[in-house]
Design a protein around this motif. Structure first.
Motif, PDB file in Angstrom:
ATOM      1  N   UNK A   1       0.830  -1.212   0.000  1.00 47.99           N
ATOM      2  CA  UNK A   1       0.000   0.000   0.000  1.00 47.99           C
ATOM      3  C   UNK A   1       0.862   1.259   0.000  1.00 47.99           C
ATOM      4  N   UNK A   2       1.916   1.265   0.821  1.00 52.03           N
ATOM      5  CA  UNK A   2       2.802   2.425   0.905  1.00 52.03           C
ATOM      6  C   UNK A   2       3.494   2.685  -0.427  1.00 52.03           C
ATOM      7  N   UNK A   3       4.044   1.638  -1.040  1.00 51.28           N
ATOM      8  CA  UNK A   3       4.788   1.805  -2.295  1.00 51.28           C
ATOM      9  C   UNK A   3       3.869   2.244  -3.438  1.00 51.28           C
ATOM     10  N   UNK A   4       2.653   1.732  -3.481  1.00 53.81           N
ATOM     11  CA  UNK A   4       1.698   2.174  -4.515  1.00 53.81           C
ATOM     12  C   UNK A   4       1.360   3.646  -4.339  1.00 53.81           C
ATOM     13  N   UNK A   5       1.256   4.078  -3.096  1.00 55.71           N
ATOM     14  CA  UNK A   5       0.981   5.487  -2.809  1.00 55.71           C
ATOM     15  C   UNK A   5       2.143   6.364  -3.273  1.00 55.71           C
ATOM     16  N   UNK A   6       3.396   5.924  -2.968  1.00 53.66           N
ATOM     17  CA  UNK A   6       4.572   6.694  -3.371  1.00 53.66           C
ATOM     18  C   UNK A   6       4.743   6.716  -4.889  1.00 53.66           C
ATOM     19  N   UNK A   7       4.409   5.604  -5.547  1.00 54.18           N
ATOM     20  CA  UNK A   7       4.502   5.554  -7.015  1.00 54.18           C
ATOM     21  C   UNK A   7       3.535   6.544  -7.642  1.00 54.18           C
ATOM     22  N   UNK A   8       2.343   6.640  -7.062  1.00 49.37           N
ATOM     23  CA  UNK A   8       1.343   7.585  -7.581  1.00 49.37           C
ATOM     24  C   UNK A   8       1.802   9.018  -7.350  1.00 49.37           C
ATOM     25  N   UNK A   9       2.352   9.291  -6.156  1.00 48.61           N
ATOM     26  CA  UNK A   9       2.845  10.633  -5.845  1.00 48.61           C
ATOM     27  C   UNK A   9       3.992  11.029  -6.774  1.00 48.61           C
ATOM     28  N   UNK A  10       4.803  10.060  -7.178  1.00 46.11           N
ATOM     29  CA  UNK A  10       5.977  10.329  -8.015  1.00 46.11           C
ATOM     30  C   UNK A  10       5.633  10.404  -9.500  1.00 46.11           C
ATOM     31  N   UNK A  11       4.381  10.096  -9.846  1.00 51.22           N
ATOM     32  CA  UNK A  11       3.981  10.125 -11.245  1.00 51.22           C
ATOM     33  C   UNK A  11       4.493   8.948 -12.042  1.00 51.22           C
ATOM     34  N   UNK A  12       4.815   7.846 -11.354  1.00 46.62           N
ATOM     35  CA  UNK A  12       5.298   6.640 -12.026  1.00 46.62           C
ATOM     36  C   UNK A  12       4.094   5.764 -12.380  1.00 46.62           C
ATOM     37  N   UNK A  13       3.503   6.043 -13.517  1.00 44.32           N
ATOM     38  CA  UNK A  13       2.219   5.423 -13.874  1.00 44.32           C
ATOM     39  C   UNK A  13       2.333   3.942 -14.206  1.00 44.32           C
ATOM     40  N   UNK A  14       3.504   3.487 -14.618  1.00 42.92           N
ATOM     41  CA  UNK A  14       3.663   2.082 -14.998  1.00 42.92           C
ATOM     42  C   UNK A  14       4.485   1.292 -13.975  1.00 42.92           C
ATOM     43  N   UNK A  15       4.502   1.800 -12.761  1.00 37.42           N
ATOM     44  CA  UNK A  15       5.115   1.108 -11.634  1.00 37.42           C
ATOM     45  C   UNK A  15       4.019   0.778 -10.630  1.00 37.42           C
ATOM     46  N   UNK A  16       3.903  -0.493 -10.282  1.00 35.15           N
ATOM     47  CA  UNK A  16       2.873  -0.906  -9.333  1.00 35.15           C
ATOM     48  C   UNK A  16       3.420  -1.990  -8.419  1.00 35.15           C
TER      49      UNK A  16
END
Length: 399
Positions: free
Chosen positions: A223-238
């Motif tokens: 959950x934390x990493x998905x949140x950080x990926x979204x904040x960073x604009x990394x759309x193809x990182x999940x």
């Protein structure tokens, strides 16, 4: 009247005292070694000023540090013995050259200064990192840097680890074959430091379209990493919750498993082989399966003294496990190399195995690989490597 060497010595001391010294170059080497030049600069080591000597050979550089008092003696031994015929000192005041002519006579020349500013005194200048900070948002979100991009002191080791990881993989990543999208799975991704960095390097530095998935067993981390990926604009990182064995995908170009315990590393290797991954990267941890097999089996008598010592037996089990893993990867058409990978300040160096998919070996080569594998097993009294059964089954299926 001062000799030319005395002139240089006096000027050298003066340049150091007044703080205008830049560097010294020794050239025109006349000795018998494969030495080309010596470069001397001022550095600071633990708040003490030193002179760093870089001995430039045809195939290597050797660096030695001396105190300022010792440095003059070293320079004298290099020049007075006529190992070098030209000594040039650069400072903000002047460029001064001491040379030895063909007849052995010495000449001293002084020219206007070619340097307008002093170089850095940093002993270990920060290397140009393979990781390009095109997107600093994730480094800040992960607690590596502040909002200006400066690395926190407490995060220096983690930052070095990230860059070292990218540096180790950079050549292999650049050689990946053309494809519409590179599919990556990082098994046991944890907080995702390396997962984020790999995504950044592929997408922003190599400009390759990539879809990166971090597989982590702990739901809170996912959950934390998905949140950080979204904040960073990394759309193809999940990030997804699960284990190596559970993870399913239709396409996999790169699989990474760092510190997967015992046979979990083999599960990751097996998944990569099954999916014909272009790149398999593992940092093995806990080599229990082969250690148990060594205890149960009967090693060659010459090895018995070694196995009496638990520490030696453990290290031997590590080397055997990873050597056999690499042989099995070779059997499946992968070239392999093992390098040191520094995890962080609290962890000793780990072996990082990097396997690149190449052309399938010939039947003759495969037979030789199996012979080497069987020889190791017989010598150490090992019945079977955990990965071996999968490789045999895979070879039978693909035959």
């Amino acid at each position: 009247m001062q000799s030319t060497w005395q002139q240089f010595s006096s000027s050298f001391v003066k340049r150091l005292q007044e703080g205008s010294f830049v560097k010294i170059t020794l050239s025109a080497y006349k000795g018998t070694e494969a030495l080309k030049n010596v470069y001397i600069k001022r550095i600071k080591v633990k708040d003490k000023l030193m002179l760093s000597f870089v001995y430039r050979y045809a195939t290597k550089d050797i660096t030695k540090n001396f105190s300022e008092e010792e440095a003059l003696q070293q320079i004298g031994s290099l020049f007075d013995a006529q190992q070098f015929n030209i000594l040039t000192m650069f400072s903000l005041e002047a460029d001064e050259e001491l040379s030895i002519g063909k007849n052995g006579s010495q000449r001293y020349k002084r020219r206007p200064a070619s340097n307008k500013e002093l170089p850095s005194l940093q002993h270990d200048q920060e290397k140009r990192r393979k990781l390009q900070l095109n997107n600093q948002a994730y480094l800040q979100a992960l607690g590596i840097t502040d909002d200006t991009g400066k690395v926190y002191k407490k995060s220096q080791d983690k930052y070095k680890q990230i860059n070292h990881f990218i540096e180790l993989l950079s050549t292999s990543l650049k050689q990946l074959p053309p494809t519409d999208c590179i599919h990556v799975a990082d098994m046991g991704s944890g907080k995702g430091y390396l997962t984020f960095a790999l995504y950044d390097y592929l997408m922003n530095h190599l400009v390759r379209n990539a879809r990166v998935t971090g597989v982590e067993y702990r739901p809170d981390m996912v959950a934390l990493c998905n949140q950080l990926a979204e904040q960073s604009g990394f759309k193809q990182l999940s990030f997804v919750q699960g284990s190596i064995a559970d993870y399913q995908t239709e396409v996999l170009d790169i699989i990474i498993a760092l510190h997967a315990c015992d046979t979990a590393t083999d599960d990751a290797i097996a998944k990569g082989i099954k999916m014909n991954a272009e790149l398999i990267v593992v940092a093995p941890c806990c080599h229990k399966q082969i250690r148990r097999a060594m205890k149960q089996g009967k090693a060659h008598p010459v090895q018995q003294p070694l196995l009496k010592h638990g520490l030696f037996a453990e290290r031997q089990a590590e080397m055997l496990t990873d050597t056999m893993r690499m042989l099995l990867l070779n059997y499946c058409g992968y070239s392999t190399k093992a390098v040191d990978f520094v995890a962080d300040i609290h962890t000793p160096k780990n072996v990082l195995i990097i396997a690149e998919r190449k052309q399938k070996p010939s039947d003759e080569d495969k037979a030789a690989i199996l012979q080497s594998l069987q020889g190791l097993k017989a010598h150490w009294g090992i019945a079977e490597h955990y990965l071996e059964q999968f490789v045999v089954e895979s070879a039978t299926t693909n035959h």
